[in-house]
Motif scaffolding. Structure first.
Motif, PDB file in Angstrom:
ATOM      1  N   ILE A 199       0.852  -1.196   0.000  1.00 12.32           N
ATOM      2  CA  ILE A 199       0.000   0.000   0.000  1.00 12.32           C
ATOM      3  C   ILE A 199       0.884   1.242   0.000  1.00 12.32           C
ATOM      4  O   ILE A 199       1.710   1.432   0.901  1.00 12.32           O
ATOM      5  CB  ILE A 199      -0.925   0.013   1.228  1.00 12.32           C
ATOM      6  CG1 ILE A 199      -1.798  -1.245   1.246  1.00 12.32           C
ATOM      7  CG2 ILE A 199      -1.789   1.270   1.233  1.00 12.32           C
ATOM      8  CD1 ILE A 199      -2.600  -1.413   2.520  1.00 12.32           C
ATOM      9  N   GLY A 200       0.696   2.102  -1.003  1.00  9.03           N
ATOM     10  CA  GLY A 200       1.474   3.322  -1.102  1.00  9.03           C
ATOM     11  C   GLY A 200       0.687   4.533  -0.635  1.00  9.03           C
ATOM     12  O   GLY A 200      -0.428   4.756  -1.092  1.00  9.03           O
ATOM     13  N   ASN A 201       1.255   5.302   0.278  1.00 12.73           N
ATOM     14  CA  ASN A 201       0.624   6.525   0.800  1.00 12.73           C
ATOM     15  C   ASN A 201      -0.847   6.254   1.118  1.00 12.73           C
ATOM     16  O   ASN A 201      -1.746   6.982   0.695  1.00 12.73           O
ATOM     17  CB  ASN A 201       0.763   7.670  -0.193  1.00 12.73           C
ATOM     18  CG  ASN A 201       2.209   8.091  -0.396  1.00 12.73           C
ATOM     19  OD1 ASN A 201       2.989   7.368  -1.020  1.00 12.73           O
ATOM     20  ND2 ASN A 201       2.588   9.226   0.143  1.00 12.73           N
ATOM     21  N   GLY A 202      -1.093   5.215   1.881  1.00 12.09           N
ATOM     22  CA  GLY A 202      -2.439   4.728   2.101  1.00 12.09           C
ATOM     23  C   GLY A 202      -3.194   5.428   3.206  1.00 12.09           C
ATOM     24  O   GLY A 202      -2.647   5.716   4.274  1.00 12.09           O
ATOM     25  N   VAL A 203      -4.471   5.707   2.954  1.00 13.81           N
ATOM     26  CA  VAL A 203      -5.371   6.231   3.984  1.00 13.81           C
ATOM     27  C   VAL A 203      -5.750   5.066   4.893  1.00 13.81           C
ATOM     28  O   VAL A 203      -6.452   4.144   4.485  1.00 13.81           O
ATOM     29  CB  VAL A 203      -6.642   6.837   3.348  1.00 13.81           C
ATOM     30  CG1 VAL A 203      -7.619   7.282   4.431  1.00 13.81           C
ATOM     31  CG2 VAL A 203      -6.270   8.010   2.454  1.00 13.81           C
ATOM     32  N   VAL A 377      -1.415  12.386   2.188  1.00 12.61           N
ATOM     33  CA  VAL A 377      -1.265  11.310   3.180  1.00 12.61           C
ATOM     34  C   VAL A 377       0.217  11.260   3.537  1.00 12.61           C
ATOM     35  O   VAL A 377       0.974  10.438   3.031  1.00 12.61           O
ATOM     36  CB  VAL A 377      -1.746   9.951   2.639  1.00 12.61           C
ATOM     37  CG1 VAL A 377      -1.723   8.904   3.768  1.00 12.61           C
ATOM     38  CG2 VAL A 377      -3.149  10.052   2.059  1.00 12.61           C
ATOM     39  N   PRO A 378       0.664  12.157   4.405  1.00 13.34           N
ATOM     40  CA  PRO A 378       2.090  12.243   4.716  1.00 13.34           C
ATOM     41  C   PRO A 378       2.593  11.011   5.459  1.00 13.34           C
ATOM     42  O   PRO A 378       1.833  10.316   6.132  1.00 13.34           O
ATOM     43  CB  PRO A 378       2.182  13.503   5.597  1.00 13.34           C
ATOM     44  CG  PRO A 378       0.815  13.691   6.142  1.00 13.34           C
ATOM     45  CD  PRO A 378      -0.140  13.153   5.129  1.00 13.34           C
ATOM     46  N   ALA A 426       9.726  11.364  -3.419  1.00 14.64           N
ATOM     47  CA  ALA A 426       8.533  10.958  -4.179  1.00 14.64           C
ATOM     48  C   ALA A 426       7.286  11.534  -3.536  1.00 14.64           C
ATOM     49  O   ALA A 426       7.243  11.769  -2.323  1.00 14.64           O
ATOM     50  CB  ALA A 426       8.432   9.437  -4.251  1.00 14.64           C
ATOM     51  N   GLY A 427       6.249  11.734  -4.337  1.00 13.22           N
ATOM     52  CA  GLY A 427       5.000  12.273  -3.838  1.00 13.22           C
ATOM     53  C   GLY A 427       3.974  11.188  -3.577  1.00 13.22           C
ATOM     54  O   GLY A 427       4.305  10.051  -3.220  1.00 13.22           O
ATOM     55  N   HIS A 428       2.719  11.538  -3.776  1.00 12.00           N
ATOM     56  CA  HIS A 428       1.595  10.654  -3.464  1.00 12.00           C
ATOM     57  C   HIS A 428       1.591   9.408  -4.354  1.00 12.00           C
ATOM     58  O   HIS A 428       1.164   8.337  -3.930  1.00 12.00           O
ATOM     59  CB  HIS A 428       0.297  11.433  -3.661  1.00 12.00           C
ATOM     60  CG  HIS A 428      -0.923  10.770  -3.120  1.00 12.00           C
ATOM     61  ND1 HIS A 428      -1.128  10.564  -1.771  1.00 12.00           N
ATOM     62  CD2 HIS A 428      -2.019  10.267  -3.746  1.00 12.00           C
ATOM     63  CE1 HIS A 428      -2.298   9.971  -1.583  1.00 12.00           C
ATOM     64  NE2 HIS A 428      -2.858   9.772  -2.766  1.00 12.00           N
ATOM     65  N   MET A 429       2.076   9.547  -5.587  1.00 11.53           N
ATOM     66  CA  MET A 429       2.071   8.439  -6.549  1.00 11.53           C
ATOM     67  C   MET A 429       3.515   8.014  -6.801  1.00 11.53           C
ATOM     68  O   MET A 429       4.147   8.413  -7.777  1.00 11.53           O
ATOM     69  CB  MET A 429       1.348   8.857  -7.825  1.00 11.53           C
ATOM     70  CG  MET A 429      -0.081   9.318  -7.542  1.00 11.53           C
ATOM     71  SD  MET A 429      -0.883  10.165  -8.905  1.00 11.53           S
ATOM     72  CE  MET A 429      -1.332   8.777  -9.939  1.00 11.53           C
ATOM     73  N   VAL A 430       4.022   7.203  -5.888  1.00  9.34           N
ATOM     74  CA  VAL A 430       5.434   6.834  -5.893  1.00  9.34           C
ATOM     75  C   VAL A 430       5.873   6.206  -7.212  1.00  9.34           C
ATOM     76  O   VAL A 430       6.923   6.584  -7.754  1.00  9.34           O
ATOM     77  CB  VAL A 430       5.749   5.906  -4.704  1.00  9.34           C
ATOM     78  CG1 VAL A 430       7.192   5.393  -4.780  1.00  9.34           C
ATOM     79  CG2 VAL A 430       5.528   6.639  -3.382  1.00  9.34           C
ATOM     80  N   PRO A 431       5.121   5.246  -7.788  1.00  9.19           N
ATOM     81  CA  PRO A 431       5.602   4.633  -9.030  1.00  9.19           C
ATOM     82  C   PRO A 431       5.672   5.595 -10.216  1.00  9.19           C
ATOM     83  O   PRO A 431       6.336   5.284 -11.205  1.00  9.19           O
ATOM     84  CB  PRO A 431       4.568   3.524  -9.304  1.00  9.19           C
ATOM     85  CG  PRO A 431       3.944   3.236  -7.987  1.00  9.19           C
ATOM     86  CD  PRO A 431       3.898   4.572  -7.296  1.00  9.19           C
ATOM     87  N   GLN A 432       5.008   6.722 -10.126  1.00  8.98           N
ATOM     88  CA  GLN A 432       5.121   7.734 -11.166  1.00  8.98           C
ATOM     89  C   GLN A 432       6.314   8.642 -10.898  1.00  8.98           C
ATOM     90  O   GLN A 432       7.069   8.977 -11.815  1.00  8.98           O
ATOM     91  CB  GLN A 432       3.850   8.577 -11.248  1.00  8.98           C
ATOM     92  CG  GLN A 432       3.935   9.699 -12.280  1.00  8.98           C
ATOM     93  CD  GLN A 432       2.757  10.657 -12.224  1.00  8.98           C
ATOM     94  OE1 GLN A 432       1.896  10.550 -11.354  1.00  8.98           O
ATOM     95  NE2 GLN A 432       2.704  11.585 -13.155  1.00  8.98           N
ATOM     96  N   ASN A 433       6.494   9.038  -9.646  1.00  9.15           N
ATOM     97  CA  ASN A 433       7.556   9.982  -9.297  1.00  9.15           C
ATOM     98  C   ASN A 433       8.944   9.347  -9.292  1.00  9.15           C
ATOM     99  O   ASN A 433       9.935  10.010  -9.596  1.00  9.15           O
ATOM    100  CB  ASN A 433       7.295  10.594  -7.929  1.00  9.15           C
ATOM    101  CG  ASN A 433       6.024  11.411  -7.877  1.00  9.15           C
ATOM    102  OD1 ASN A 433       5.339  11.453  -6.869  1.00  9.15           O
ATOM    103  ND2 ASN A 433       5.679  12.080  -8.982  1.00  9.15           N
TER     104      ASN A 433
END
Length: 451
Positions: A199-203, A377-378, A426-433
């Protein structure tokens, strides 16, 4: 019996061939060493149909040891086509301004099969004909049924190790789905071979997310040192705290909340309507009252994010035909009310309860990772959630290295197969950043190897 078996096989192969994608401009699939399938999987008892994209691995397609990964983007109400075309798929828009897909050297299908699901129904190209109001439990129930439908259409993958992955509100989707799978396995003869989740930057715990966002903003000098957040520290659901958040958003409104060092795309006329901007931020920063989040539509768009290239691509009628989707549906990144009704009610406390149950089972590998440039989601919010769980630290914070021995971020290990990782820059969307680091974390986790 033999005749029934033969008919079943013909029916299954027919379904697969019908959904096989021949061309995904500018890529001709006959030139690739893997296949892509796109179409609909349905839940017959309420006429919902879910758009899926299945990407075979670049590894041996007949090897039952190759993992199958179900990917879910968040929202709630945002499309997993973002994961497919912007993050982990084999062909992506590398940059937000790109006009054409490019080959993704770090696609996760290098080492796994990928199943992208537009869920709940009503999201993206999926159909929600009954105007259902969704909640977390309903979504998990539906996702389990869709997994079963996928196995019915693609039975050769049923024995492959299954991993659940996603980001943002996937932090709620994924644990609840894992719990449903565990209960299904306990009761049924046929077992879903679930191995773990990422889970990446998960709520995971909305009860302290607003204060985590404010603390993060202050620590990163996005708010002045004199900005007072004590009202939120006392009561995160109070009117005073809501006013504090409003004041903070007025200051940070031209900072991309999903990537604080990235570019913020905006229209000047959007910024002129301050009330509209506040409403937009309230929805996407997940501010809530009494632990309930109501999402009715995403008409205001996603703050600072530019996805015109993906939106134009997916709304091209030729692309819709290649993907075998309903040509009458206008695709949006996050569901808009004028496109179709979408209503979702969150129940935040249930996620932490389920996470604790999954940890207590001690049978699933769990990776929680956060890009450290995300203020929505820090990483400190995920850490707060972990501190509330009954799980012991087995390995204190340490750095890990990628990309020619460069610092990738920091990691901490816990009992019961749980690990937390930050991704530097990296930001909220790690696989993109950060495609390299995201693939590294993914591959190491699949193989149960250390970082």
């Amino acid at each position: 019996m033999i005749q029934i078996l033969i008919l079943t096989i013909v029916h299954i192969n027919g379904l697969q061939m019908e959904d096989k994608v021949s061309y995904l401009p500018p890529f001709n699939m006959s030139d690739q060493n893997f296949s892509i399938f796109s179409g609909y999987l349905s839940i017959t008892n309420n006429n919902q149909s879910f758009h899926y994209v299945f990407v075979q691995s670049q590894l041996n397609n007949l090897d039952i040891n190759v993992p199958l990964v179900l990917w879910l983007n968040g929202g709630p109400g945002c499309s997993s086509m973002i994961g497919f075309l912007q993050e982990i798929g084999p062909f992506v828009f590398m940059n937000e301004d790109d006009e054409s897909l490019q080959f993704n050297e770090y696609s996760w299908n290098r080492v796994a099969h990928l199943l992208f699901l537009e869920s709940p129904s009503g999201v993206g190209f999926s159909h929600n004909p009954l105007n259902i109001t969704f909640n977390d439990q309903q979504t998990a129930d539906d996702n389990l049924k869709i997994i079963q439908e996928f196995y019915s259409s693609y039975p050769e993958y049923q024995k492959n190790p299954l991993w659940l992955a996603g980001e943002s509100y996937g932090g709620a989707y994924i644990p609840l789905l894992a719990e449903k799978i565990k209960k299904f396995n306990d009761l049924e003869v046929a077992v879903i071979n679930l191995k773990g989740m990422m889970i990446g930057n998960g709520v995971t715990n909305l009860t302290h997310l607003p204060i985590s966002q404010l603390i993060y903003q202050k620590e990163h000098q996005l708010l002045p040192p004199t900005f007072d957040i004590t009202g939120c520290e006392k009561n995160v659901t109070s009117e005073e705290c809501e006013n504090i958040n409003y004041d903070a958003w007025k200051i940070t409104k031209r900072i991309n909340p999903y990537d604080i060092y990235g570019y913020c795309y905006y229209e000047e006329n959007e910024m002129e309507d301050e009330l509209q901007w506040i409403q937009q931020m309230k929805q996407f920063m997940m501010i809530h009252n009494n632990n309930i989040v109501n999402v009715t539509n995403h008409d205001l768009g996603v703050p600072c994010v530019q996805i015109d290239n993906i939106q134009n691509y997916l709304n091209d009628v030729k692309i819709k035909r290649y993907l075998h989707v309903d040509e009458n549906i206008e695709w949006f990144m996050c569901t808009k009310q004028q496109n179709k009704q979408f209503k979702y009610v969150s129940d935040p406390p249930i996620v932490m309860k389920v996470l604790q149950e999954l940890l207590d089972f001690n049978i699933y590998t769990i990776l929680l990772y956060n890009g450290d440039a995300d203020s929505v989601v820090p990483w400190i919010d995920t850490l707060r959630s972990l501190q509330k769980l009954n799980v012991s630290i087995t390995e204190e914070w340490r750095p890990y290295y990628v990309k020619n021995n460069q610092l990738g971020g920091y990691t901490q290990g816990y009992l019961n197969k749980l690990r937390f990782v930050t991704v530097r820059g990296a930001g909220h969307m790690v696989p993109q950043n950060d495609r390299i680091t995201a693939f590294y974390l993914f591959n190491q986790t699949l193989n149960e190897e250390t970082f």
